[in-house]
Design a protein around this motif. Sequence first.
Motif, mmCIF file in Angstrom:
data_model
loop_
_atom_site.group_PDB
_atom_site.id
_atom_site.type_symbol
_atom_site.label_atom_id
_atom_site.label_comp_id
_atom_site.label_asym_id
_atom_site.label_seq_id
_atom_site.Cartn_x
_atom_site.Cartn_y
_atom_site.Cartn_z
ATOM 1 N N UNK A 211 0.980 -1.172 -0.119
ATOM 2 C CA UNK A 211 -0.108 -0.215 -0.258
ATOM 3 C C UNK A 211 0.861 1.050 0.027
ATOM 4 N N UNK A 212 0.770 2.075 -1.126
ATOM 5 C CA UNK A 212 1.439 3.345 -1.243
ATOM 6 C C UNK A 212 0.632 4.783 -1.266
ATOM 7 N N UNK A 213 1.274 5.703 -1.200
ATOM 8 C CA UNK A 213 0.991 7.021 -1.387
ATOM 9 C C UNK A 213 1.975 7.733 -1.900
ATOM 10 N N UNK A 214 1.569 8.710 -2.786
ATOM 11 C CA UNK A 214 2.651 9.716 -3.253
ATOM 12 C C UNK A 214 1.846 10.804 -3.944
ATOM 13 N N UNK A 215 2.780 11.948 -4.029
ATOM 14 C CA UNK A 215 2.577 12.984 -4.785
ATOM 15 C C UNK A 215 2.960 13.137 -6.111
ATOM 16 N N UNK A 216 1.871 13.399 -6.849
ATOM 17 C CA UNK A 216 2.644 13.585 -8.373
ATOM 18 C C UNK A 216 3.138 14.900 -8.758
ATOM 19 N N UNK A 217 3.966 14.909 -9.738
ATOM 20 C CA UNK A 217 4.593 16.251 -10.042
ATOM 21 C C UNK A 217 3.633 17.489 -10.379
ATOM 22 N N UNK A 218 2.347 16.968 -10.749
ATOM 23 C CA UNK A 218 1.346 18.114 -10.981
ATOM 24 C C UNK A 218 0.609 18.416 -9.524
ATOM 25 N N UNK A 219 1.078 17.593 -8.476
ATOM 26 C CA UNK A 219 0.576 18.082 -7.316
ATOM 27 C C UNK A 219 -0.614 17.194 -6.658
ATOM 28 N N UNK A 220 -1.105 16.390 -7.541
ATOM 29 C CA UNK A 220 -1.914 15.176 -7.297
ATOM 30 C C UNK A 220 -1.721 14.247 -6.360
ATOM 31 N N UNK A 221 -2.317 13.753 -5.420
ATOM 32 C CA UNK A 221 -1.788 12.899 -4.495
ATOM 33 C C UNK A 221 -2.487 11.433 -5.203
ATOM 34 N N UNK A 222 -1.966 10.420 -4.863
ATOM 35 C CA UNK A 222 -2.250 9.022 -5.248
ATOM 36 C C UNK A 222 -2.267 8.000 -4.055
ATOM 37 N N UNK A 223 -3.003 7.116 -4.161
ATOM 38 C CA UNK A 223 -3.239 5.927 -3.253
ATOM 39 C C UNK A 223 -3.084 4.569 -4.356
ATOM 40 N N UNK A 224 -2.102 3.600 -3.942
ATOM 41 C CA UNK A 224 -1.719 2.568 -4.757
ATOM 42 C C UNK A 224 -1.923 1.469 -3.802
ATOM 43 N N UNK A 225 -2.651 0.009 -4.447
ATOM 44 C CA UNK A 225 -2.634 -1.061 -3.742
ATOM 45 C C UNK A 225 -2.212 -1.949 -4.797
ATOM 46 N N UNK A 226 -1.119 -2.584 -4.643
ATOM 47 C CA UNK A 226 -0.245 -3.598 -5.365
ATOM 48 C C UNK A 226 -0.090 -4.787 -4.827
ATOM 49 N N UNK A 227 -0.396 -5.931 -5.645
ATOM 50 C CA UNK A 227 -0.213 -7.115 -5.318
ATOM 51 C C UNK A 227 0.443 -7.816 -6.549
ATOM 52 N N UNK A 228 1.196 -9.170 -5.950
ATOM 53 C CA UNK A 228 1.894 -9.984 -7.032
ATOM 54 C C UNK A 228 0.983 -11.022 -7.719
ATOM 55 N N UNK A 229 -0.224 -10.849 -7.760
ATOM 56 C CA UNK A 229 -0.883 -11.855 -8.404
ATOM 57 C C UNK A 229 -1.012 -12.090 -10.031
ATOM 58 N N UNK A 230 -1.667 -13.073 -10.390
ATOM 59 C CA UNK A 230 -1.682 -13.270 -11.800
ATOM 60 C C UNK A 230 -2.230 -12.170 -12.545
ATOM 61 N N UNK A 231 -1.844 -11.934 -13.731
ATOM 62 C CA UNK A 231 -2.501 -10.936 -14.348
ATOM 63 C C UNK A 231 -3.870 -11.271 -14.923
ATOM 64 N N UNK A 232 -4.671 -10.023 -14.998
ATOM 65 C CA UNK A 232 -6.065 -10.288 -15.415
ATOM 66 C C UNK A 232 -6.314 -10.315 -16.796
#
Length: 565
Positions: free
Chosen positions: A476-497
């Motif tokens: 679970x990650x958060x970051x601020x993009x260069x344009x100033x917009x913040x994002x929340x990511x949920x990443x998992x190592x599962x098989x591709x959809x």
Amino acid sequence: MTSPLLWSRGEPGSEWGGLEYKPQPDSPALQRLWRGFMTARSFVGLVLVLLQGVSFGISQSVHPTALVLSGAYLVAALAGARYVRFRPPMRGFGSAWIASIGIDLATFTVLQLAQAGSINYTPLFALPVLMGAVLGTVSVGLGTTAAVTLLLLGDAGWQWLSQAVDPSTRFLQAALTGTGLFVVALLAHQLALRLAREEALALRSRSTAQMHAQVNDLVIETLSEGVLVIDAAGRVHAANPAADAILGRGLAGLALPFPLDAHPAWHPLAMVAGKTFSRRAPQSKEMPIAQAQGAPREVRVRTRLTPDNDRRIESLCVMFLQDLRELEARIRTEKLAAMGRMSAAVAHEIRNPLAAITQASALLGEDLVDPAHRQLTAMVQQNAQRLARIVDDVLDVSRARQQRVLPLADMVALDSTVRTLAEEWVRQSKRQGVLLVLDAVGCDVRFEVEHLRRILVNLLDNAARYAGDREGSIQVATEVEPGGRSTLQVWSDGAPLEPGVQRHLFEPFFSSESRSSGLGLFICRELCERHGATIGYERRALSAAGPEGNEFFVTFAGAEARLTQ
């Protein structure tokens, strides 16, 4: 697409057979004819020069004027082919007429008057007559032919005056030649008319065929069904992106045409195509198609033969491929949509019992003294309130209400809120291997905490269902993009959809599992849109050397995020 050649009614006094030649400027057909006539003039000039040389070689008298004039005509013809600009048609006796037809008439007339020996230059007058009839308007064609006839009659009169012989034969020959030239001009004009009509029809037909081909290509390109076009030899001549996605073997990278049995997994398709040609009848069959990755895909195959009205054109087999899983998902979506309408009514009825439970637990809590009992009643109240909010969200989705604008004061600290919600989910699910990478320090976003909880819990539940057990299999990650917009990511190592699943991820009542309602990601999308945020999916690796995984990301509204000072 307009035709470069048009024939229409002319002005009074300029008609020939009731039609006037009105080609479009820069007509390709007339430009080709003009180049042909220019080449013919250069060839005639070369022949005239050689003719004078041959006459001198066989000891016949050569008139100096004829020799000089032949050489000058050759130079003029070459210069005209190189420098004269022709803009069809010749509408009068202007510069283009003078530089071509006018020079021809003057040259051939002088050669005819100064003829030596038995050489007769009369046949050369056919060249300017044809040029005037084909490349010019009616008046130019008639005028050129009339000028040639008058020149021939004038030559007969000059011979009569200079030699004092019986003029009847020459006058009769000039009259017959003029009549023949008028006939030739008329026929040339009619043939040019026919050519113009045929070319205009061909251009219109080609334009229509190109338009139909472009529309067909666009329709086939956007079809959800796979389409293959196969000949009797089993070679594929066309394939759309849907077929590439269904077959899953890099079909788009193969050079057309290619044999359908290029891969062993496609042999059943080649057999169906061969049966279609042998029986001359449509075929329909369901079969598993092995994929480069993952389990085989159940595909419904239908074939049709193109009409064979023209025996010169070989019939083709058009094969339609339909992913049965996607078809079943659409049918299931329609069924669940009906159930969703019913669930909205059920959710409406649940609100009253929930209110009663909340009120009863509150009254019971007032009479309890034991801390453990009071804690239990508090848990009942808390979860009953959460259920009530879920019911409200389902009702909001079912009614498709307009998005609610939250008060500007409802700002939450992104990193601390995500950390609290993620740690709470880890404690409840007892899931190991969850890694937090929070890099949006000091960033506040406008989002209701309970809605953010629902989104994060839903994404973590989906990730846990397919992720591995190693450390960092869920991040679970958060970051601020260069344009100033913040994002929340949920990443998992599962098989591709699968591509068919990706297209319907955020649709209501769609799920790749039979036990799921298919509302989770749809409600997440609705909650994001209500707060001006967006949610999406992509397959990517977190680092250059790391494995690829599935990532769901939420991008918060830029105007609604701020950094605390």
